[in-house]
Design a protein around this motif. Structure first.
Motif, short mmCIF file in Angstrom:
data_model
loop_
_atom_site.label_atom_id
_atom_site.label_comp_id
_atom_site.label_asym_id
_atom_site.label_seq_id
_atom_site.Cartn_x
_atom_site.Cartn_y
_atom_site.Cartn_z
N ALA A 89 0.77 -1.67 -0.30
CA ALA A 89 -0.43 -0.21 -0.17
C ALA A 89 0.59 0.88 -0.17
O ALA A 89 0.27 2.23 -0.49
CB ALA A 89 -0.68 -0.10 1.00
N ALA A 90 1.98 1.39 0.30
CA ALA A 90 2.87 2.67 0.60
C ALA A 90 3.75 2.61 -0.67
O ALA A 90 4.43 3.53 -1.26
CB ALA A 90 3.93 1.93 1.00
N LEU A 91 3.71 1.55 -1.71
CA LEU A 91 3.92 2.38 -2.70
C LEU A 91 3.18 2.99 -3.79
O LEU A 91 2.02 2.66 -4.23
CB LEU A 91 4.22 0.77 -4.06
CG LEU A 91 5.49 -0.45 -3.47
CD1 LEU A 91 4.85 -2.38 -4.21
CD2 LEU A 91 6.79 0.15 -4.02
N MET A 92 4.12 4.11 -4.52
CA MET A 92 3.37 4.72 -5.23
C MET A 92 4.83 4.73 -6.70
O MET A 92 5.57 4.96 -6.98
CB MET A 92 3.39 5.80 -4.62
CG MET A 92 2.49 6.36 -3.81
SD MET A 92 1.62 7.73 -2.69
CE MET A 92 1.56 8.55 -3.85
N HIS A 93 4.14 3.50 -7.79
CA HIS A 93 4.78 3.81 -8.63
C HIS A 93 4.38 3.46 -10.12
O HIS A 93 2.75 2.87 -10.06
CB HIS A 93 5.68 2.91 -8.98
CG HIS A 93 7.07 2.68 -9.59
ND1 HIS A 93 6.37 2.33 -11.49
CD2 HIS A 93 8.15 2.76 -9.95
CE1 HIS A 93 7.75 2.00 -12.37
NE2 HIS A 93 8.63 2.52 -11.27
N ASN A 95 4.32 2.04 -12.55
CA ASN A 95 4.25 0.06 -13.17
C ASN A 95 3.86 -0.72 -11.54
O ASN A 95 4.10 -2.00 -12.41
CB ASN A 95 5.27 0.47 -13.63
CG ASN A 95 5.44 0.36 -14.33
OD1 ASN A 95 6.57 1.30 -15.18
ND2 ASN A 95 4.69 1.21 -15.74
N VAL A 96 2.77 -0.38 -11.29
CA VAL A 96 3.08 -1.00 -9.62
C VAL A 96 1.36 -1.05 -9.51
O VAL A 96 0.29 0.43 -9.18
CB VAL A 96 3.42 -0.96 -8.49
CG1 VAL A 96 2.48 -1.54 -6.88
CG2 VAL A 96 5.25 -1.55 -8.99
N CYS A 97 0.43 -2.33 -9.57
CA CYS A 97 -0.83 -2.18 -9.02
C CYS A 97 -1.17 -1.63 -8.18
O CYS A 97 -0.84 -1.73 -7.06
CB CYS A 97 -1.40 -3.31 -10.01
SG CYS A 97 -3.16 -3.37 -9.26
N SER A 98 -1.88 -0.21 -7.75
CA SER A 98 -2.42 -0.43 -6.20
C SER A 98 -3.11 -0.11 -5.37
O SER A 98 -3.68 -1.06 -5.52
CB SER A 98 -2.63 1.18 -6.27
OG SER A 98 -2.03 2.06 -7.25
N THR A 99 -2.99 -0.83 -4.02
CA THR A 99 -3.27 -1.73 -3.13
C THR A 99 -4.02 -0.94 -2.50
O THR A 99 -3.55 1.01 -1.80
CB THR A 99 -2.20 -2.33 -2.47
OG1 THR A 99 -1.52 -3.66 -3.37
CG2 THR A 99 -3.22 -3.18 -1.20
#
Length: 203
Positions: A89-93, A95-99
């Motif tokens: 959930a902390a990933l903000m990119h 190419n990354v599917c948001s959690t």
């Protein structure tokens, strides 16, 4: 009793066993986590059931994963899931599917809400092109692999891993996105690769 939902950082952002009873009990119109309204079932797989839902707060489409209770029956598996999804959930990119979050439905089913990705996965596209004797160009394939690598780099910078990168979790259009972040890693941490069973090709 209102089901508890664990929300992380961006909830308002723009088969060893059979799957849990998602498609039979979570019919269209059912509201999960007091927020996500089920629209229709998509598929059942080793991890559980995947549904398309609508976030009643943001009005956006949501991918709602109802997890197999067998995979997350033990306390250590549940703890691994919470930790992995907090990182996801902390990933903000790009190419990354948001959690968006996880919680427990009032029926006891554990769920994960993520970004809904439109269109076919890379596995679907490869299968359809294989069927007609066509192939992707080198440049097209290299672009997809490069962006998946960027997504993995972002995941690794957070000290996490994906655990099961394969065409079925890559969406190539309109923007390359890597999905299923956190859930697979939690299963692997808690039970190892054998937890998926030999029937799931690609794990």
């Amino acid at each position: 009793m209102t089901p508890r939902v664990v929300r992380y950082f961006r909830t308002s952002m723009p088969q060893p066993a059979a799957a849990p009873p998602a498609t039979s009990t979570l019919s269209p119109g059912h509201v999960v986590g007091a927020r996500f309204e089920v629209e229709h079932a998509v598929r059942d797989d080793t991890l559980g059931s995947l549904l398309r839902a609508k976030d009643q707060k943001t009005k956006r489409a949501i991918a709602l994963r109802i997890l197999s209770p067998v995979l997350f029956a033990k306390p250590e598996a549940i703890e691994a899931l919470r930790n992995e999804l907090k990182t996801a959930a902390a990933l903000m990119h790009k190419n990354v599917c948001s959690t968006f979050g996880t919680g427990v439905e009032k029926s006891g089913a554990r769920f994960v809400a993520t970004e809904w990705l439109e269109g076919p996965s890379l596995a679907d596209l490869v299968a359809s092109k294989t069927g007609v004797g066509a192939a992707r160009s080198f440049a097209e394939s290299a672009a997809i692999v490069g962006q998946v690598a960027e997504a993995l780099a972002a995941i690794h910078q957070k000290g996490a891993v994906h655990g099961a990168v394969r065409p079925a979790v890559v969406w190539p259009a309109p923007k390359v996105k890597l999905a299923e972040i956190g859930v697979t890693a939690a299963v692997l941490k808690a039970g190892g690769a054998a937890a998926f069973g030999a029937s799931e090709a690609g794990y």
